[in-house]
Design a protein around this motif. Structure first.
Motif, PDB file in Angstrom:
ATOM      1  N   SER A  81       4.564 -23.706  44.924  1.00  0.00           N
ATOM      2  CA  SER A  81       5.608 -24.688  43.896  1.00  0.00           C
ATOM      3  C   SER A  81       4.791 -26.166  44.902  1.00  0.00           C
ATOM      4  CB  SER A  81       6.566 -24.490  44.775  1.00  0.00           C
ATOM      5  OG  SER A  81       7.127 -25.670  43.919  1.00  0.00           O
ATOM      6  N   TYR A  82       4.533 -26.234  45.905  1.00  0.00           N
ATOM      7  CA  TYR A  82       4.067 -27.765  46.346  1.00  0.00           C
ATOM      8  C   TYR A  82       3.695 -26.869  47.758  1.00  0.00           C
ATOM      9  CZ  TYR A  82       8.255 -26.849  49.986  1.00  0.00           C
ATOM     10  OH  TYR A  82       8.752 -26.112  50.687  1.00  0.00           O
ATOM     11  N   LYS A 137       4.839 -33.295  51.715  1.00  0.00           N
ATOM     12  CA  LYS A 137       5.426 -32.769  50.946  1.00  0.00           C
ATOM     13  C   LYS A 137       4.583 -33.143  49.142  1.00  0.00           C
ATOM     14  CE  LYS A 137       9.236 -30.557  49.835  1.00  0.00           C
ATOM     15  NZ  LYS A 137      10.586 -29.873  49.861  1.00  0.00           N
ATOM     16  N   TYR A 146       4.151 -31.937  44.880  1.00  0.00           N
ATOM     17  CA  TYR A 146       4.275 -31.065  44.203  1.00  0.00           C
ATOM     18  C   TYR A 146       2.991 -30.444  43.850  1.00  0.00           C
ATOM     19  CZ  TYR A 146       9.525 -30.694  45.441  1.00  0.00           C
ATOM     20  OH  TYR A 146      10.783 -30.990  46.320  1.00  0.00           O
ATOM     21  N   PRO A 160       4.907 -26.903  35.802  1.00  0.00           N
ATOM     22  CA  PRO A 160       5.127 -27.239  37.037  1.00  0.00           C
ATOM     23  C   PRO A 160       4.418 -25.757  37.870  1.00  0.00           C
ATOM     24  CG  PRO A 160       6.547 -27.541  35.855  1.00  0.00           C
ATOM     25  CD  PRO A 160       5.903 -28.023  34.808  1.00  0.00           C
TER      26      PRO A 160
END
Length: 599
Positions: free
Chosen positions: A347-348, A418, A420, A429
């Protein structure tokens, strides 16, 4: 030479003697010993070799001074005068002792030569300068703020010096000096631990749903005695986050020769997922000093893959990289990700910057770009990693995500940032992670030498030891060349965060993304690139861009209407040489291909 190979069940043990324990013929460098302050008790401690910021260590030199081959201890006595740049006036007091000397005024080799002439059996040089980069547990080489190595200073070819010498940083030096001022006896030892380099999990931090059988619990054993040892018993005791012992692994080695260097690999074990930090204690039945009990740690996390140990050290890494020209101020590190039986989604990513304000002080208007890249580390799915020379050369075809982060003046030192991740091919995503597969998360930054601002320092932790995996170094440092073991003293923070795989959250077919084959000729190129596209990508408007990976800037960006069956050409003769990433986008999504431009 002695070589013993024993295979019992799934355990393989090797005991061999390729070289003596003390490896250097000249220079008191990292031969595997600890500098141990034995007394007084108030300052008792053991110091590893290295120059990591925030960790008090000892530093050696490679071109002069004696090798240390066995344990020995001695009382510490100040040289007089304390700079030791002339014949010492307290030779009687130094006979058979370890001379304590201050840094400065003359070369370090010359200081130790005077201590040797006075009868000292070893020398300890203490830092006492306060240059901009000097801290209690780090020392710079004068005003240039490079890490200090004795061999890099002055006349470091003094072959007349035949006693050992080490350099200690200010924090340790002040403790020793204060103890002497209070009339206490200071005893310092050079000790060889019986075990070094403990390893536990294949990766320090692993998400709960990716916990797998542990196959990399090991330690290196050194028979530092002059006799053959028999029936050496090794034990690895594992304690869970609640302090409860949940596993105990043992191994018995029948025999090992003097000065043998051995790898002890314990059998595999599966531990039920438990959120928190585990510890592994390593002991043996032949050595019982405090330095002969080792510890290593690992964590079961909620959703994080991490190769660092989670405890951030001040200062970071960046301006302390002193590899020749190409590597100066180019920190780039990869963190290995190993999935287990369950699929998941990346995800990130997170990383930290130790000195964001310093970067802005000299040039507040220049945009500082940080690249975050996710690679497939096993392109042919054979279980062996493809990384052998550099991320770009070896894993360019496995590029899964590429993001840029623009450093902000509001970013705080060592506060994790962070970023993404988006799938490069589909634009969706998150990036699907296959079960039982290997990936690399890479964070990098390249300072333009024409710009006058400080190097960016990435956040780090103390180095975590890992057992080598074929083609899959856990925390390598790489750009043009590969340093499989990573940086010498630290592990750069580059963490990947996942979420459970839920097909409904992603575009259909993401688990088997179609990569459109793009052929670029010539590649490397110098003037013109011809781009041969598959039929699905022609007959539509396409956007072409070339990202210069060294400056992390888009060097070419244009829109073209590509007719059916046409192969467009791009003029690149005015672009600087180097490694590029070509990104082609349209109604189909994205596709990427590596490009190299030469002159």
């Amino acid at each position: 030479m002695c070589k013993i190979s024993l295979i019992i069940g799934t355990i393989c043990f090797l005991c061999w003697m390729p070289k003596p324990i003390a490896q250097n013929l000249l220079g008191t460098n990292d031969d595997g010993f600890l500098v141990h302050i034995a007394s007084p008790i108030s300052i008792r401690q053991s110091l590893d070799h290295g120059s990591a910021k925030g960790i008090c260590q000892w530093v050696g030199q490679t071109n002069w001074g004696a090798d240390i081959t066995k344990d020995f201890c001695g009382e510490v006595v100040w040289a007089q005068d304390s700079f030791a740049c002339n014949t010492l006036t307290n030779a009687a007091a130094l006979q058979g002792k370890i001379a304590l000397i201050r840094r400065g005024e003359c070369s370090m080799a010359k200081k130790v030569e005077y201590a040797q002439q006075a009868g000292a059996v070893a020398a300890v040089i203490l830092n006492h300068h306060e240059f901009p980069c000097d801290e209690p547990c780090s020392s710079s080489a004068y005003q240039d703020c490079l890490p200090i190595y004795i061999s890099s200073l002055h006349d470091d070819q003094n072959t007349s010096v035949n006693i050992p010498a080490v350099f200690l940083e200010r924090g340790t030096g002040e403790q020793i000096s204060q103890a002497l001022e209070q009339g206490e006896k200071v005893e310092l030892c050079f000790l060889f631990p019986s075990m070094t380099k403990p390893t536990a999990a294949s990766i320090f931090g692993v998400p709960m749903d990716q916990v797998d059988t542990m196959k990399h619990i090991s330690v290196r054993y050194h028979n530092t005695s002059d006799t053959v040892q028999e029936n050496i018993q090794f034990r690895a005791s594992i304690t869970n986050p609640f302090g409860v012992q949940v596993g105990e692994l043992t191994y018995q080695m029948p025999v090992c020769s003097p000065d043998a260097d051995s790898l002890v690999k314990f059998p595999p074990i599966f531990l039920p997922p438990t959120l928190g930090r585990f510890s592994v204690q390593y002991t043996n039945n032949h050595y019982f000093r405090h330095i002969d009990t080792l510890y290593q740690y690992f964590e079961h996390t909620e959703n994080t893959y991490a190769t660092d140990n989670g405890v951030i050290l001040p200062g970071g890494i960046g301006d302390t990289l002193t590899y020749p020209d190409v590597f100066k101020c180019i920190p780039m590190a990869g963190s290995l990700v190993l999935t287990a039986d369950n699929p998941s989604v990346a995800s990130y990513a997170t990383f930290g910057v130790a000195n964001p304000q310093e970067v802005y002080e000299l040039n507040p208007t220049e945009e500082v770009n940080i690249g975050v890249v996710l690679y497939d580390a096993d392109l042919d799915n054979n279980g062996i990693g493809n990384l052998t020379s550099s991320f770009f050369d070896d894993l360019g075809d496995g590029l899964l995500a590429y993001e840029q982060y623009v450093l902000s003046e509001n970013d705080q030192p060592d506060a994790l940032i962070k970023v993404y991740l988006n799938d490069l091919n589909s634009g969706s995503p998150g990036v699907f992670l296959k079960p039982n597969h290997a990936y690399y998360l890479v964070v990098f930054y390249w300072k333009d030498p024409a710009l006058d601002f400080n190097c960016l320092n990435f956040s780090v932790t103390k180095k975590v030891e890992y057992l080598w995996q074929e083609g899959l170094p856990v925390a390598p440092f790489s750009f043009v060349l590969l340093f499989p073991d990573g940086m010498p003293d630290v592990t750069m923070i580059a963490r990947l965060h996942t979420e459970a795989f839920q097909p409904a959250k992603l575009d259909p077919g993401l688990t088997s993304v179609k990569k459109y084959p793009v052929i670029i000729t010539p590649n490397p190129a110098s003037d013109v690139l011809k781009v041969e596209l598959p039929a699905e990508l022609t007959g539509q408007a396409l956007h072409f861009s070339l990202l210069h990976l060294e400056s992390v800037k888009v060097a070419l960006s244009l829109d073209l209407q590509v007719n059916q069956g046409e192969s467009p050409s791009l003029n690149v003769k005015n672009l600087p040489p180097g490694a590029y990433l070509m990104r082609i986008s349209g109604t189909f999504g994205f596709t990427v291909a590596p490009v190299v431009i030469v002159r």
